[in-house]
Design a protein around this motif. Structure first.
Motif, PDB file in Angstrom:
ATOM      1  N   ASP A  18      48.397  39.518  43.582  1.00 39.57           N
ATOM      2  CA  ASP A  18      47.054  39.593  43.023  1.00 39.57           C
ATOM      3  C   ASP A  18      47.060  39.489  41.496  1.00 39.57           C
ATOM      4  O   ASP A  18      47.753  40.249  40.812  1.00 39.57           O
ATOM      5  CB  ASP A  18      46.381  40.914  43.449  1.00 39.57           C
ATOM      6  CG  ASP A  18      44.899  40.901  43.172  1.00 39.57           C
ATOM      7  OD1 ASP A  18      44.521  41.095  42.003  1.00 39.57           O
ATOM      8  OD2 ASP A  18      44.116  40.682  44.109  1.00 39.57           O
ATOM      9  N   SER A  19      46.277  38.563  40.968  1.00 43.15           N
ATOM     10  CA  SER A  19      46.256  38.353  39.516  1.00 43.15           C
ATOM     11  C   SER A  19      45.542  39.481  38.784  1.00 43.15           C
ATOM     12  O   SER A  19      45.924  39.837  37.661  1.00 43.15           O
ATOM     13  CB  SER A  19      45.591  37.009  39.193  1.00 43.15           C
ATOM     14  OG  SER A  19      46.374  35.940  39.683  1.00 43.15           O
ATOM     15  N   ASP A  87      35.453  38.059  43.206  1.00 44.82           N
ATOM     16  CA  ASP A  87      35.624  36.784  43.895  1.00 44.82           C
ATOM     17  C   ASP A  87      34.288  36.242  44.385  1.00 44.82           C
ATOM     18  O   ASP A  87      33.347  37.008  44.624  1.00 44.82           O
ATOM     19  CB  ASP A  87      36.545  36.955  45.109  1.00 44.82           C
ATOM     20  CG  ASP A  87      38.010  37.063  44.715  1.00 44.82           C
ATOM     21  OD1 ASP A  87      38.361  36.631  43.597  1.00 44.82           O
ATOM     22  OD2 ASP A  87      38.805  37.575  45.524  1.00 44.82           O
ATOM     23  N   THR A 287      43.328  32.581  39.838  1.00 39.75           N
ATOM     24  CA  THR A 287      44.519  33.293  40.295  1.00 39.75           C
ATOM     25  C   THR A 287      45.796  32.542  39.901  1.00 39.75           C
ATOM     26  O   THR A 287      45.765  31.657  39.070  1.00 39.75           O
ATOM     27  CB  THR A 287      44.464  33.476  41.822  1.00 39.75           C
ATOM     28  OG1 THR A 287      44.393  32.184  42.445  1.00 39.75           O
ATOM     29  CG2 THR A 287      43.237  34.291  42.224  1.00 39.75           C
TER      30      THR A 287
END
Length: 315
Positions: A18-19, A87, A287
């Motif tokens: 996960d960024s 998101d 991402t």
């Protein structure tokens, strides 16, 4: 610094890739106070934008990775930086969120990416501003136009304007098999606008994600390579990510449009490039931080937090 992350529920994070987690980890490593909240936590009351926000502590554990203090109502203007990392889907709820964030900006909040810039840059349509880098493209809801585009180019990709992760993408070849069905389905029988693009054979070499931070490209891209009979390279669709140095043309694209996007308030952008063609400009929650760092050794999160620190200080 106090940095607040507007994100999806932390319980759903896959920390190995996960960024947003990578950003949080780097911010915490530098001694910054890290906070988190969701879009539903925001409110406008008596003209002031606030949110129920929790300070979080990272544990270092891969699964049970954070501890959250009780949420407290705080003005967004109290933070040195607010990082927008929700998101898609980019639906009306998302749009309402950008309106609230824009009001918070007017009250002194520093928000990255800039809410109005996110709203103004549809991740598919934004490429129309840079046609020198794109393959032939049509945006319409009209079935006759879409059929004519396919007849002209023979091998075409059709996709919705609000998708992510490769959802809803179809390839129709020269035999036009299922052309009518795909057009009817994606356009909702002419009620919804979609995008058609000439198929780019270089997709077999990967759909490259080029990250641009404050107008400057990360020197490595993540080529997301389709597997088997799949045409989509998206990691969410089963693509395999391979970090590789930017080509001269990749660098030309990034250096040509990156500074302009930064001036518009887009601190972090993910450019998608297939072959030599720009296919998307991702501005909501780009991402691939960890994949690039793990494979190429370049610390993307450090470059990003450097930029947040500079911008938060008005530099």
């Amino acid at each position: 610094m106090k940095i607040a992350f507007l994100a999806d529920p932390l319980s759903g994070f896959k920390t190995y890739k996960d960024s947003t987690f990578a950003m949080m980890r780097e911010a915490a490593r530098r001694g910054h106070a890290v906070y988190a909240f969701e879009q539903r936590d925001m409110a406008l009351e008596e003209g002031v934008v606030s949110a129920d926000i929790a300070q979080i502590t990272l544990t270092g554990d891969a699964d049970d990775w954070y501890r959250a203090a009780p949420k407290a109502a705080m003005r967004l203007s109290e933070f040195d930086a607010v990082i927008q990392r929700k998101d898609p889907p980019f639906d009306m709820e998302y749009v309402y969120g950008t309106y609230l964030l824009e009001l918070a900006e007017q009250q002194g909040a520093r928000i990255f990416n800039k809410p109005s810039a996110i709203r103004d840059h549809n991740e598919k349509l934004a490429i129309a501003q840079f046609t020198e880098f794109t393959s032939p493209t049509l945006v319409t809801s009209d079935a006759a136009r879409l059929r004519a585009f396919h007849a002209k180019h023979g091998d075409v990709i059709f996709k919705p304007l609000d998708g992510m992760g490769g959802a809803g993408i179809f390839r129709i070849g020269a035999d036009a098999m299922n052309l009518g069905s795909v057009i009817e389905t994606l356009t909702l029988n002419g009620a919804q606008t979609i995008m058609a693009q000439r198929y780019i054979p270089d997709i077999v070499k990967g759909d490259k994600r080029i990250l641009v931070i404050d107008g400057k490209p990360v020197p490595f891209a993540l080529a997301r390579i389709p597997q088997g009979t799949e045409i989509r390279g998206n990691l969410a669709a089963g693509g395999i990510g391979v970090a590789q140095p930017l080509t001269a043309h990749d660098l030309h694209i990034a250096e040509s449009i990156g500074p302009l996007l930064a001036e518009r308030g887009l601190l972090l952008v993910g450019l998608d490039v297939i072959g030599e063609c720009l296919t998307e400009v991702n501005v909501t929650s780009p991402t691939c931080f960890q994949e690039i760092t793990d494979q190429a050794g370049f610390d993307v999160a450090a470059m990003f937090i450097d930029a947040v620190e500079r911008r938060s200080k008005g530099k």
